[in-house]
Design a protein around this motif. Structure first.
Motif, PDB file in Angstrom:
ATOM      1  N   MET A   1       0.700  -1.246  -0.082  1.00 27.25           N
ATOM      2  CA  MET A   1       0.131  -0.077  -0.009  1.00 27.25           C
ATOM      3  C   MET A   1       0.664   1.619   0.006  1.00 27.25           C
ATOM      4  SD  MET A   1      -3.384   0.011   1.318  1.00 27.25           S
ATOM      5  CE  MET A   1      -4.611   0.072  -0.082  1.00 27.25           C
ATOM      6  N   SER A   2       2.140   0.989  -0.148  1.00 25.10           N
ATOM      7  CA  SER A   2       2.971   2.244  -0.106  1.00 25.10           C
ATOM      8  C   SER A   2       3.109   2.822  -1.568  1.00 25.10           C
ATOM      9  CB  SER A   2       4.499   1.940   0.688  1.00 25.10           C
ATOM     10  OG  SER A   2       5.124   1.048  -0.282  1.00 25.10           O
ATOM     11  N   GLU A   3       2.137   3.179  -2.050  1.00 26.32           N
ATOM     12  CA  GLU A   3       2.010   3.844  -3.545  1.00 26.32           C
ATOM     13  C   GLU A   3       2.636   5.154  -3.619  1.00 26.32           C
ATOM     14  OE1 GLU A   3      -1.805   3.537  -5.292  1.00 26.32           O
ATOM     15  OE2 GLU A   3      -1.904   1.225  -4.878  1.00 26.32           O
ATOM     16  N   GLU A   4       3.550   5.629  -4.459  1.00 21.34           N
ATOM     17  CA  GLU A   4       4.002   6.834  -4.513  1.00 21.34           C
ATOM     18  C   GLU A   4       2.811   7.674  -4.974  1.00 21.34           C
ATOM     19  OE1 GLU A   4       6.636   9.585  -3.807  1.00 21.34           O
ATOM     20  OE2 GLU A   4       6.970   7.473  -3.349  1.00 21.34           O
ATOM     21  N   GLN A   5       2.393   8.786  -4.386  1.00 16.73           N
ATOM     22  CA  GLN A   5       1.483   9.793  -4.554  1.00 16.73           C
ATOM     23  C   GLN A   5       2.029  10.871  -5.473  1.00 16.73           C
ATOM     24  OE1 GLN A   5      -0.237  11.412  -0.971  1.00 16.73           O
ATOM     25  NE2 GLN A   5      -1.691   9.514  -0.709  1.00 16.73           N
ATOM     26  N   THR A   6       1.112  11.224  -6.352  1.00 18.17           N
ATOM     27  CA  THR A   6       1.465  12.399  -7.342  1.00 18.17           C
ATOM     28  C   THR A   6       0.986  13.636  -6.476  1.00 18.17           C
ATOM     29  OG1 THR A   6      -0.666  12.602  -8.188  1.00 18.17           O
ATOM     30  CG2 THR A   6       0.675  10.793  -9.437  1.00 18.17           C
ATOM     31  N   PRO A   7       1.762  14.859  -7.105  1.00 14.37           N
ATOM     32  CA  PRO A   7       1.648  16.071  -6.354  1.00 14.37           C
ATOM     33  C   PRO A   7      -0.009  16.375  -6.392  1.00 14.37           C
ATOM     34  CG  PRO A   7       3.317  16.239  -7.955  1.00 14.37           C
ATOM     35  CD  PRO A   7       2.687  14.885  -8.024  1.00 14.37           C
ATOM     36  N   GLU A   8      -0.869  16.119  -7.511  1.00 10.72           N
ATOM     37  CA  GLU A   8      -2.282  16.405  -7.344  1.00 10.72           C
ATOM     38  C   GLU A   8      -2.917  15.486  -6.240  1.00 10.72           C
ATOM     39  OE1 GLU A   8      -0.618  15.319 -10.459  1.00 10.72           O
ATOM     40  OE2 GLU A   8      -0.496  17.131 -11.126  1.00 10.72           O
TER      41      GLU A   8
ATOM     42  N   ARG B   1      -1.482  14.642  -3.473  1.00  9.87           N
ATOM     43  CA  ARG B   1      -1.199  15.245  -2.275  1.00  9.87           C
ATOM     44  C   ARG B   1      -1.820  16.519  -1.802  1.00  9.87           C
ATOM     45  NH1 ARG B   1       4.857  13.403  -3.221  1.00  9.87           N
ATOM     46  NH2 ARG B   1       4.541  15.099  -4.869  1.00  9.87           N
ATOM     47  N   ARG B   2      -2.305  17.173  -2.973  1.00 12.42           N
ATOM     48  CA  ARG B   2      -3.029  18.336  -2.691  1.00 12.42           C
ATOM     49  C   ARG B   2      -4.410  18.081  -2.759  1.00 12.42           C
ATOM     50  NH1 ARG B   2      -0.323  21.539  -7.317  1.00 12.42           N
ATOM     51  NH2 ARG B   2      -1.598  20.122  -8.375  1.00 12.42           N
ATOM     52  N   ALA B   3      -4.911  16.968  -3.035  1.00 16.14           N
ATOM     53  CA  ALA B   3      -6.540  16.922  -3.060  1.00 16.14           C
ATOM     54  C   ALA B   3      -7.156  16.847  -1.659  1.00 16.14           C
ATOM     55  CB  ALA B   3      -6.672  15.620  -3.495  1.00 16.14           C
ATOM     56  N   LEU B   4      -8.235  17.582  -1.449  1.00 16.18           N
ATOM     57  CA  LEU B   4      -9.279  17.416  -0.350  1.00 16.18           C
ATOM     58  C   LEU B   4      -9.601  15.988   0.233  1.00 16.18           C
ATOM     59  CD1 LEU B   4     -11.046  20.787  -0.859  1.00 16.18           C
ATOM     60  CD2 LEU B   4      -8.852  20.371   0.306  1.00 16.18           C
ATOM     61  N   PHE B   5      -9.765  15.190  -0.894  1.00 12.58           N
ATOM     62  CA  PHE B   5     -10.417  14.022  -0.463  1.00 12.58           C
ATOM     63  C   PHE B   5     -10.131  13.097  -1.694  1.00 12.58           C
ATOM     64  CE2 PHE B   5     -13.730  16.212  -2.148  1.00 12.58           C
ATOM     65  CZ  PHE B   5     -14.393  15.525  -3.107  1.00 12.58           C
TER      66      PHE B   5
END
Length: 76
Positions: free
Chosen positions: A1-8, A10-14
């Motif tokens: 479950m340790s997927e790399e998150q994109t900048p979008e 990380r910025r998302a509210l939900f």
């Protein structure tokens, strides 16, 4: 479950983790979450009534001249 998150992401509210919501459903959810997050703060104070203010017991000086009778009944 340790997927790399994109900048979008990380910025998302939900984020939606299951299901396939329509754009209208996502818009409605966004509005509800934004309204809940704003909190509204403290309610605005009620305006104070000047009915019992001490200056209400003090009479204004009487006006003299034309139209004085009209000025005597106009609000301050």
């Amino acid at each position: 479950m340790s997927e790399e998150q994109t900048p979008e992401e990380r910025r998302a509210l939900f984020r939606v983790v299951s299901g396939d919501p329509t754009p209208e459903e996502l818009a409605a959810l966004t509005v509800v979450l934004a309204a809940a997050a704003s909190g509204g703060g403290e309610p605005a104070p009620k305006p104070r009534s000047l009915w019992g203010h001490p200056s209400a017991g003090v009479r204004r000086p009487l006006e003299v001249g034309p139209g004085a009778w009209r000025a005597s009944v106009l609000p301050r």
